[in-house]
Design an enzyme around this catalytic site. Sequence first.
Site, PDB file in Angstrom:
ATOM      1  N   PRO A   1      49.315 -25.178  66.134  1.00 13.25           N
ATOM      2  CA  PRO A   1      49.844 -24.455  64.970  1.00 13.25           C
ATOM      3  C   PRO A   1      48.732 -24.070  64.003  1.00 13.25           C
ATOM      4  O   PRO A   1      47.916 -24.911  63.630  1.00 13.25           O
ATOM      5  CB  PRO A   1      50.818 -25.458  64.340  1.00 13.25           C
ATOM      6  CG  PRO A   1      50.395 -26.800  64.849  1.00 13.25           C
ATOM      7  CD  PRO A   1      49.803 -26.571  66.199  1.00 13.25           C
TER       8      PRO A   1
ATOM      9  N   ASP B   1      35.195 -30.205  65.065  1.00 11.93           N
ATOM     10  CA  ASP B   1      36.356 -29.570  65.684  1.00 11.93           C
ATOM     11  C   ASP B   1      36.011 -29.022  67.060  1.00 11.93           C
ATOM     12  O   ASP B   1      36.720 -29.241  68.047  1.00 11.93           O
ATOM     13  CB  ASP B   1      36.881 -28.439  64.801  1.00 11.93           C
ATOM     14  CG  ASP B   1      37.332 -28.921  63.438  1.00 11.93           C
ATOM     15  OD1 ASP B   1      37.407 -30.147  63.232  1.00 11.93           O
ATOM     16  OD2 ASP B   1      37.602 -28.066  62.580  1.00 11.93           O
TER      17      ASP B   1
END
Length: 484
Positions: free
Chosen positions: A162, A214
């Site tokens: 998302p 990340d």
Amino acid sequence: MQQPRWNFEQPLTYTPPAVDRFLALLNRHADFWQPNTPIVVGRAPGRLDLMGGIADYSGALVLQLPLDVAALVAVQPDPQPMLTIFSTNARELDAEPLALLPLDALARADQPLSYAAAHALLSADPRRSWAAYVAGVLLVLQRERGLRIDCGLRVLIHSDVPPGKGVSSSAALEVAAMQALCGSFDLPLNGREMAILCQKAENLVVGAPCGVMDQMTAACGEQDRLLALLCQPAELLPSVVLPPEVEVWGIDSGIRHTVSGSDYGSVRVGAFMGYRIIADLAGLTVAPLDDGRVAVDDRRWHGYLANITPSEWETLYRDHVPETLDGAAFLARYGGSTDPVTRIDPQRSYAVRQPTAHPIYEHQRVRLFRSLLECQPTTETLHLLGELMYQSHASYGACGLGSEGTDRLVALVREAGADHGLYGAKITGGGSGGTVAVLARRGAIEAIRRIAAQYERESGRRALLLGGSSSGAVACGTGRVVRG
């Protein structure tokens, strides 16, 4: 007569139902593809930042869980000299789903565009700026690895990660795209190389000043293990197995987060300003570079705030680092910072002391957190792990990176407490909204659901739950899809 279908000739190593759904998606968009040319597929997961967060750009240890949700990217050569990118998710973001870019717009006479020119080109149309995550990866491979492209490319993107939730949808997309592109051009890269190149694409082409955790998790993560990364600049340590007694959940606050937001950027600037001030206090040799940057000869902390101990900070430097400082005054006295991806605005005032203190303390918190996880868990150690998460969350707030939604979720977890199997919670990633990570006793899902439901009633926002884990792009490999 039934039309031939696309099928995996070489499947991804990781083939859950989501990959089968992606194959069905390729077939639903059969008219997008050249009928007789194989397609290469890459996959990379989102991540849940358990500890470390914004301290990554200051050299801290971080602990990250690769999530089950992932981005998938399919790439196919095209005889037309055009980069054609289609996103199945674009309309969810009120964006145009198709982006077209002539190949010679990225490279002319085998000279790829500069990063600054590519950023200007790819951000000119806000409704198609999402394409910079793919085109930026391609440009980085051209500039940094000498990739030569003699044909067009058709690229289809689908992501279950998302967006705007603080679980690194952008890194998942970048790494999946790079994995697919490297597979298409037979360009071997290890996970660390891939992650660092993807970070460069996000920093210099997309224009978001993210750290590297990340991309490293999306590339190198292992299912059901915490990726342990010392961000100096990207050194993988042995992964951490979660004790069988505990599990990790994410609860989305419904408040959109973006790593390119001004809060995140200003806190990063403040941290680098603080490091530059400490370098001056410590008598380190500083040399001016260009464009508001300096180089510091730092054989003591090697350029990372995380290597300064809390005791050094408290006794030697804290009181000499101002709480806030104007950009113009800083530049006049110190010449610039060592950060290659942010610039100090002389017209702005920046918080400095707290953004500087955060990575110094966070690095110690994460080191202790890892050590406690590696012990046989007891009631006391579980409470200590939770307290470290609450401390990290409070430090985010002191930096100005909290939000009322994430603060409320953390408060609800604290109120439920260990009696309901919930030990600790903190905001994740870049802060200012997004997702809260929760450390829970295994099987405490009903307590998590009750908190999500109460938050939804109070706020009117949907509280999406994120759980499960999967491996990163390297472990998944690439898939090859053919028609027949």
